[in-house]
Design an enzyme around this catalytic site. Structure first.
Site, PDB file in Angstrom:
ATOM      1  CB  THR A  74     -25.923 -19.864 -24.739  1.00 43.72           C
ATOM      2  OG1 THR A  74     -27.025 -19.010 -24.786  1.00 43.72           O
ATOM      3  CG2 THR A  74     -26.036 -20.867 -25.856  1.00 43.72           C
TER       4      THR A  74
ATOM      5  CG  ASP B 144     -28.778 -23.403 -22.508  1.00 41.88           C
ATOM      6  OD1 ASP B 144     -29.026 -22.670 -21.529  1.00 41.88           O
ATOM      7  OD2 ASP B 144     -28.265 -22.985 -23.566  1.00 41.88           O
TER       8      ASP B 144
ATOM      9  NE  ARG C 215     -30.490 -20.803 -16.181  1.00 43.80           N
ATOM     10  CZ  ARG C 215     -29.898 -21.202 -15.061  1.00 43.80           C
ATOM     11  NH1 ARG C 215     -28.715 -20.745 -14.747  1.00 43.80           N
ATOM     12  NH2 ARG C 215     -30.478 -22.070 -14.258  1.00 43.80           N
TER      13      ARG C 215
ATOM     14  CE  LYS D 236     -30.590 -20.237 -24.631  1.00 40.79           C
ATOM     15  NZ  LYS D 236     -29.499 -20.298 -23.673  1.00 40.79           N
TER      16      LYS D 236
ATOM     17  N   GLY E 267     -25.135 -15.434 -27.401  1.00 39.97           N
ATOM     18  CA  GLY E 267     -24.750 -14.027 -27.358  1.00 39.97           C
ATOM     19  C   GLY E 267     -25.971 -13.190 -27.029  1.00 39.97           C
TER      20      GLY E 267
ATOM     21  CB  SER F 127     -21.160 -18.926 -20.997  1.00 36.49           C
ATOM     22  OG  SER F 127     -22.483 -19.393 -20.865  1.00 36.49           O
TER      23      SER F 127
ATOM     24  CG  ASP G  67     -22.133 -21.774 -18.336  1.00 33.25           C
ATOM     25  OD1 ASP G  67     -22.879 -21.471 -19.279  1.00 33.25           O
ATOM     26  OD2 ASP G  67     -21.408 -20.964 -17.740  1.00 33.25           O
TER      27      ASP G  67
ATOM     28  CB  SER H 248     -26.113 -23.176 -19.841  1.00 29.61           C
ATOM     29  OG  SER H 248     -25.094 -22.543 -20.550  1.00 29.61           O
TER      30      SER H 248
END
Lengths: 273, 231
Positions: A40, A56, A58, A72, A86, A168, A205, A208
């Site tokens: 995330t 995002d 994923r 999300k 999380g 993240s 990242d 994500s």
């Protein structure tokens, strides 16, 4: 924090015994199954007329992408939305729970929900579980007192900020915000900045990826832009399409209405207390 | 980088009494492991019109404690029929901190003004001790300030002297403590009311190595590239 190893009679409240057992087991090398985490990048910012939330799409399970297009940005109230990072189950459950509590509260008071109400309900819930409910949230909304943006951490602490990032990919997104955010952004500028921040998370990242979801909340109105940007299209798709020659054979087609198998009582007696 | 580490406020917090009231001061950094989660947090929280607290330690624990104490103080004010005293506020914080000492990790400085005792500062560190002091310091950055206060503190300062002392102290701690940073916030409480002040980092005095390097010979010599040596 001191660990008290004394047997006390249970006084009610959450029992952390199984958490201690899990810690002991993982020290011995027996690890629990990995959770579905939303690696995330989630962001929020306050602009001229309200709040813009971005995320995002994923969802990861260890090193595997479990869902390429998950949602999300969760609904809390008609004027309040919440992005969650999380453990996916934890963010879903906590936002659903507090969303129902808010609805009941709306029925009770007859008024539009306020962002601080959602904030207090979420932080009390997360503090009660001492960080074991792994949900890091960006809560945003517009109510009678104006636009609000808060971040809520798994241990129950909150911050109130004009722009915020979590997950993240938060460092990548925060870099974009810190260089380009200013007060009094217009809606288009705000959406563009949020897209840039999420894309920065998506491309830099590993946790994500995929698409960008946006939610714009203003006074009396909200726009949920699901998959506003699709910067990761599937490039090599076979233009001929796919044909699978060997199909499963159909042996027999028969339809049996269930009424023949079950006794259906038409009408019947009225239910009595 | 452990972004799931519990939020802690590395922190420098200070409370100082002066002739007529108190000055509370704090930095503004909240860290999650090595990442700064909030660079502009407000660690000086209001409990009532005349009592404020400085929070340090675990962000979640200190926020919850301050929420509970604000609630109890509000009830107490209604029952008492007049503004609560600083001593009552401090003791409520102490009761929560001491009775839950195994589960909480928070150091708090309570400061305020009431008509009976005037300006008062109470320090309530980790275990739940309560200490009434003319000045109190707390948080990770306070380690660097013990000697400074021993030398710089004096009785009967004016409001401006006290505030300047607090700003200087927080800024010194920020310079030396990695877990403190951001801006300096101060709150002055006296019989006239409450004043909040804000000092952004560029307005603070520079200390020691933070000063611009002086022109040195090394800079001048390397400007002209050295000729290759001829044998």
């Amino acid at each position: 924090m001191a660990k008290v190893e004394v047997d006390v009679p249970p006084k009610g409240g959450f029992s952390f015994d199984l958490c201690r057992r899990n810690d002991m087991l993982s020290k011995k090398g027996i690890n629990p199954p990995s959770y579905l985490k939303t690696g995330t990048t989630i962001v929020g910012l306050i602009f001229q007329d309200g709040v813009i939330l971005g995320a995002d799409t994923r969802a990861t399970e260890g090193p595997i992408v479990a869902d390429k297009n998950c949602e999300k940005i969760h609904y809390m109230a008609p004027n309040i939305y919440c992005c969650g990072a999380g453990t996916a189950a934890d963010t879903e459950a906590v936002t659903d729970t507090i969303s129902s509590q808010l609805k009941l509260h709306r029925y009770h008071t007859g008024r539009e929900s306020r962002v601080v109400t959602a904030l207090t309900l979420l932080k009390s819930h997360l503090f009660r579980y001492q960080g074991h409910v792994s949900a890091a949230l960006v809560l945003g909304g517009v109510d009678v007192t104006g636009p609000h943006l808060h971040t809520i951490y798994p241990h129950g602490s909150t911050d109130t900020l004009p722009f915020a990032t979590m997950g993240s990919g938060s460092l990548a997104a925060m870099a974009v915000f810190e260089s380009k955010y200013h007060e009094g952004l217009s809606k288009d500028e705000g959406v563009k900045l949020v897209c840039e921040a999420i894309c920065s998370g998506i491309f830099n990242d590993l946790g994500s990826g995929s698409n960008v979801d946006i939610c714009v909340i203003t006074k009396g109105q909200k726009e949920y832009l699901r998959n506003h940007l699709l910067p990761n299209p599937r490039t090599y798709v076979s233009s001929k399409g796919y044909s699978f020659t060997k199909k499963t054979e159909v042996l027999l087609t028969k339809i049996t209405p269930l009424k023949e198998l079950v006794d259906v009582i038409e009408g019947g007696d009225a239910m009595e207390e | 980088m452990d972004l799931n580490a519990p939020h802690s406020m590395g922190t420098t917090i200070i409370g100082v009494t002066y002739d007529g009231g108190v000055v509370l001061g704090a930095d503004s950094r909240t860290s999650t492991g090595m990442y700064v989660a909030n660079r502009a947090s407000d660690k000086i929280t209001q409990l009532t019109d005349n009592v404020y607290i400085c929070r340090s330690g675990s962000a979640a624990d200190s926020q919850i404690v301050s929420d509970y104490v604000r609630y109890f103080l509000h009830q107490h004010t209604i029952q008492l029929g007049q503004p609560a005293t600083v001593k009552v506020a401090a003791n409520l914080v102490r009761l929560l901190s001491y009775n839950n000492k195994n589960m909480l990790q928070t150091g708090i400085i309570v400061g305020g003004w009431d008509k009976y005792e005037g300006g008062k500062i109470y320090g309530i560190p980790l275990g739940g001790t309560i200490l009434e002091q003319p000045f109190a310091i707390g948080g990770s950055g306070s380690s660097y300030l013990y000697g400074f206060f021993d030398q710089a503190w004096k009785e009967g300062m004016s409001k401006d002297e006290a505030e300047q002392l607090v700003v200087k102290a927080v800024s010194l701690a920020i310079a030396r403590d990695g877990a403190s940073g951001g801006v300096v916030r101060t709150v002055i409480i006296n019989s006239d009311g409450v004043t909040r002040n804000f000092y952004p980092s560029d307005k603070l005095q520079l200390w020691h190595e933070e000063l611009e390097p002086q022109n040195s010979l090394l800079d001048i010599l390397s400007a002209a590239s050295p000729e290759p040596m001829n044998i």
